[in-house]
Each structure stands twice: as C-alpha cells, then as structure tokens.
Scaffold this motif. Structure first.
Motif, PDB file in Angstrom:
ATOM      1  N   THR A  18      -5.256   2.737  -3.938  1.00 38.04           N
ATOM      2  CA  THR A  18      -4.200   2.087  -3.528  1.00 38.04           C
ATOM      3  C   THR A  18      -4.025   2.377  -1.343  1.00 38.04           C
TER       4      THR A  18
ATOM      5  N   LEU B  72      -6.760  -0.815  -0.377  1.00 40.71           N
ATOM      6  CA  LEU B  72      -5.227  -1.496  -0.386  1.00 40.71           C
ATOM      7  C   LEU B  72      -4.915  -1.832   1.048  1.00 40.71           C
ATOM      8  N   ALA B  73      -5.200  -0.365   1.687  1.00 43.22           N
ATOM      9  CA  ALA B  73      -4.475  -0.289   3.356  1.00 43.22           C
ATOM     10  C   ALA B  73      -5.364  -1.163   4.136  1.00 43.22           C
TER      11      ALA B  73
ATOM     12  N   ALA C  34       1.086  -1.163  -0.256  1.00 45.95           N
ATOM     13  CA  ALA C  34       0.107  -0.240  -0.338  1.00 45.95           C
ATOM     14  C   ALA C  34       0.456   1.266   0.149  1.00 45.95           C
TER      15      ALA C  34
ATOM     16  N   ALA D 135      -5.903   4.212   5.557  1.00 41.84           N
ATOM     17  CA  ALA D 135      -6.450   4.498   4.519  1.00 41.84           C
ATOM     18  C   ALA D 135      -6.878   5.825   4.147  1.00 41.84           C
TER      19      ALA D 135
END
Length: 538
Positions: free
Chosen positions: A198, A201-202, A165, A234
């Motif tokens: 991204t 993804l975190a 991430a 995030a």
C-alpha cells in the motif's frame, strides 16, 4: 473429532468448491444485486454457511454453531472493541468542538485548494481512517472541502479517491488484525507485507488528487508538494507496519505526510486568483475566519498525540511483557476440528489479548483525552454508549461476517475453494488483489473482505507454491481500491455533500481510477511473486 474433507460432494473438487462457495455467493448477490443492507446479508449468508457446513461438509451441528459463535466473539473482541473506542475518541472531539478547531487549523495551512485537498482528504482523511474508518473519513473530508468552497461533486470524488492507501491499516489496524486471525498467519508477517504494497499507492494518490482538483495545471504546479507528501506518507507507513506497530501505521503516516507537505515552500505560496476561481465554485463557510488560541489548538491535536504515545509505550519490552501476561487462552467449548491431514486446527483454542489489543490501548487514550478536553465522566460515558448505538448495524455486520468466515474455515469449505482456485497457478498472484477488490466493492469493508477471502487466499497460495503472506496481503491491498466504488461509501459521500440520489454520477467518475489503481496493484503483486520485486518481501 471432526476431520475436514476437501472433496465431500461426490468426491469432486469442482462440485465441492461450488457448494462451498454458496455462502459467499449469497452475500455478494444480496449486497451487489439485491442491494440488501449489509447486516441482513451477513446473517442470511451465515445461515447458508451453517447449512452447507452441516449438510455439504458433514460438520456436526454443535461444532458448526460453536464455530459461528467463536467468530462472532472475535468480531466483538478485539475487532469492534477497537472500532468503538476509536470512534469514541473522535466523538469527544466533536462534542467539545475541538474537531472544529482542528479543521480551522488545517484550513490555515494554505489557501491553495490543491494543497487543501491533500491536507484534508489525504492526510486528515488517513488520520480519520486510522481512528474511525467505516465511512467516516469520506463523509468528514468531503464536508470540510465543501466548507472551503469546493464543488460538492468534486469534493466527494476527491474524498473517495483519497480513501485508499490508509484503508488496510484503518480503525487501528482492524483489517490486518482480522486477516491474521482468519488465516492463522502472524500479525507482524501480514502487516509487514501489506506495508510493502500500500505505500506504493501512497506515492501515486497525492499526484492523482491534485490532478482531479485542477487538471494538468494542478499537476504541473503542485507536483513537488504532492510527491513530498506521498513519499513521507509511504515511508512512514512502511516503517510503522514493519518495525513499530500496524496500529500506528496510518496515524504516523498521516502526521508525517502533512508535515512534509507544508514543509515544501511551494505548498505555502498563496494561490493565484485564477486557480481559486476555477476550483472553488461553492460558498465558503464563515466559521473558518474564527481565530483559535494556541492552547485550544494544542488540545485539539492532543488525542492523536496521546494515541501515538500510548501505542509507542506498548512496544517497549517491560510494558509489552506486562500486557502479554494478561492475555488469556482457553479451549473453545464444543469444538474439536482437525484438518485434512488429521492435525488439530488453531480454531480449537481462543486467545483473548485483554490488554495488548489496540482497543484497550485506545480506551486508555480516550480516558486521558476526556480529562484533557474537559469532558466529564458522565458525558464521556454517554458518548461511549452513543457510539455503540451508532455502530449497532456495523457491529451486527462484522460479527455475522466473522461468524460466516469461521464456519467456512473450520468446516473446510474455504480450503476446498482454495484448492480449486489454485488451478490458476502463477496467474493467481495477478488475480488475488481482484478478489479483495471485489469483496470490498460489494461489502464496503476491507475487514469483511479479509474475513471472507483471507483463508481462501492462503490455501490457494499453499497449493500453487506462492507465498501465503503475499496473497493474504494482496487481498487487503487490492481491497482498499474497491472502497471508493462500494455502494456504502458512495451513499455516504452523496449524503455528506447534499447529492442524495446521485451515487451513479459519482460511480462513473471514480470507477476508472479504481480500475487503474487496481491494475497497478495487480502488477505489483505479480512482480513481488517473481524475482522482479521479490526482493521487497521480508
């Protein structure tokens, strides 16, 4: 004036695209199949790019060489200027042993190995990615986990998977800065879209890490701290990338994520004996029992606090205007290129943000850090020169790859490939992260993958009616998932934990997770290209 041609070979787009792709094919084959060292592959790829530009695209030799030099200059400044100064700050903390103080501080946050994995591999790894990148987060996080008693293989796997991430904003935003430069898109626009990909993804990676450490039990017992860490990381990465500074995205996300993690009561509970016995199968480092004073602990955290303060001040209008006034632009010599439409391209002019660039701001933070940590001026200078020496091959790799990218972009080769790839139509949104993933998997660098494929993604997007910012960002966001399987990172991880020669074992363990997360990112980008998640884009 040299005017780019989209179909210079036999008036055929397919044949022209094949010839234009030869430099990329050369680099990928040399890296992936021949296993040649990256800086050698980059230089050979550059030579092929110059040949195809001059012979295939008809670009004058002087203009082709001039474009290569311009790319190399950009690779040195601001790209490697950022990386060198960021790694210099880290090296000074190691020299004064304040890095060890920081490591011990982290180890005392919790005795639960699942929480320790989140603090060290995910949060601290993101901080290292923000400041150094280029394999440092994997090596350092893996070593720290082994010192806590983790099995070397598990420590390496956790460190590799965690290094996802934060990669797009690593080394003070170097990948997105490069992406903006090679595509001609505004940095704020590119960083904003990456900051809406991204962070998703975190939300997943911390949950995946606790599952890797302790299986279903780890997920069942520590899902709440992991989720809190992921959400905080995030949210901070999104906010920084969109409203503050791309260079601060990972630093802020790492610190806020760690704070949110330890704020959850479940993260502070002592781990059961059965959990520690099942997870910690190695020997614990004795220096973890050393007690550091509050003063030394504060000094250990000071470099990161200084960077946050300086980058934050740089966003305030008076300071921002002053830094912008120091920016210099000038016509690049021996370069006069027009696009297929006859309009001059942006590459004819070089812009040097002497003060506004992240590297100069990190340098300022480093000078103050040296004073705070008590590093003498002579020793600080030695560490800076040692950093340059340590990164000499990385510098050669980045400058050669950027030179290759500039030659391909200015000769029209990237545009030719982009027009050919655009035939994928709407499916291009699903496939665009795969291109970035493949580029990072073979090169080990999101920066290099963005330099190689960024312009291609934008051209393909324009031809297929998709958002150029979306596909450019997808190249970087998909690329972060190739980091864990790149030969460079696998070798670094194995060397760090004493598993030299077992890169294949690590690859088999992390490849399924890399492919699964890549599929998630492909679906995210596809949804963002439609009304399903299109509302997420700025």
């Amino acid at each position: 004036m040299f005017v780019q041609q989209l179909q210079p070979i036999a008036d055929s787009l397919a044949l022209s695209a094949l010839v234009a792709a030869l430099p990329l094919i050369t680099v990928l084959v040399l890296l992936g199949a021949v296993r040649m060292r990256a800086h050698h592959a980059g230089l050979i790829g550059l030579a092929v790019a110059l040949l195809t530009a001059c012979i295939g695209s008809g670009m004058p030799v002087t203009q082709a060489l001039s474009s290569a030099v311009q790319g190399a200059v950009f690779g040195l400044f601001p790209i490697m200027w950022i990386v060198v100064n960021a790694l210099w700050v880290y090296r000074m903390t190691v020299r004064t042993q304040h890095f060890d103080v920081l490591r011990r501080s982290f180890s005392r946050l919790s005795d639960d190995p699942r929480i320790q994995a989140l603090v060290i591999a995910f949060c601290f790894g993101a901080l290292l990615e923000a400041l150094a990148g280029f394999g440092a987060p994997v090596a350092i996080s893996a070593v720290m986990l082994v010192a806590l008693g983790f099995d070397p293989v598990k420590a390496a796997v956790v460190a590799l998977v965690a290094n996802t991430a934060p990669v797009a904003f690593g080394a003070m935003g170097t990948p997105v800065v490069t992406l903006a430069q090679v595509t001609g898109l505004p940095l704020d626009s590119v960083a904003s879209v990456v900051g809406r990909q991204t962070p998703l993804l975190a939300l997943i990676v911390p949950l995946l890490l606790v599952a890797l450490v302790d299986g279903r039990r780890g997920l069942r017992e520590t899902w709440l701290p992991a989720l809190a860490c992921g959400i905080a990381f995030a949210a901070t990465q999104f906010a920084a990338a969109n409203y503050v500074s791309a260079q601060l995205a990972d630093i802020g996300a790492a610190l806020i994520g760690a704070a949110a993690l330890v704020a959850v009561p479940a993260a502070r509970r002592p781990a059961t004996t059965s959990v520690r016995a099942a997870v910690l199968t190695g020997a614990r480092s004795e220096d973890l029992d050393v007690r550091d004073s509050r003063r030394e602990t504060v000094r250990a955290y000071a470099p990161y606090g200084l960077i946050i303060v300086i980058f934050s001040l740089a966003q305030i209008p008076p300071f921002k205007d002053w830094a912008a006034a120091a920016t210099r632009s000038f016509d690049w010599p021996l370069l006069d290129v027009a696009g297929p439409d006859g309009k001059p391209v942006g590459g004819n002019v070089l812009t040097l943000p002497l003060v506004a660039t992240g590297g100069t701001l990190v340098l300022l933070a480093g000078l103050i850090t040296a004073a705070v940590l008590g590093v003498r001026a002579r020793d600080a200078a030695k560490e800076w020169l040692a950093t340059v020496h340590e990164l000499r091959f990385a510098i050669l790799t980045v400058t050669s790859v950027l030179a290759l990218a500039y030659v391909m972009n200015l000769s029209g080769q990237a545009a030719t490939i982009g027009h050919f790839v655009a035939a994928a139509g709407a499916g291009l949104a699903f496939l665009s992260p795969v291109l970035g993933w493949f580029g990072v998997a073979v090169s080990g660098s999101d920066t290099s993958a963005n330099a190689l494929f960024g312009a291609l993604q934008v051209t393909a997007a324009q031809q297929s009616g998709l958002s150029p910012e979306l596909l450019a960002a997808a190249n970087s966001s998909g690329g972060v998932l190739g980091k864990m399987i790149s030969p460079q990172n696998l070798t670094i991880a194995c060397a760090a934990v004493g598993l030299a020669g077992r890169e294949g074992d690590l690859l088999r363990k992390v490849l399924p997770w890399s492919l699964l997360l890549l599929l998630v990112m492909c679906l995210i980008v596809l949804a963002q290209s439609t009304a399903v998640l299109g509302w997420m884009l700025p």
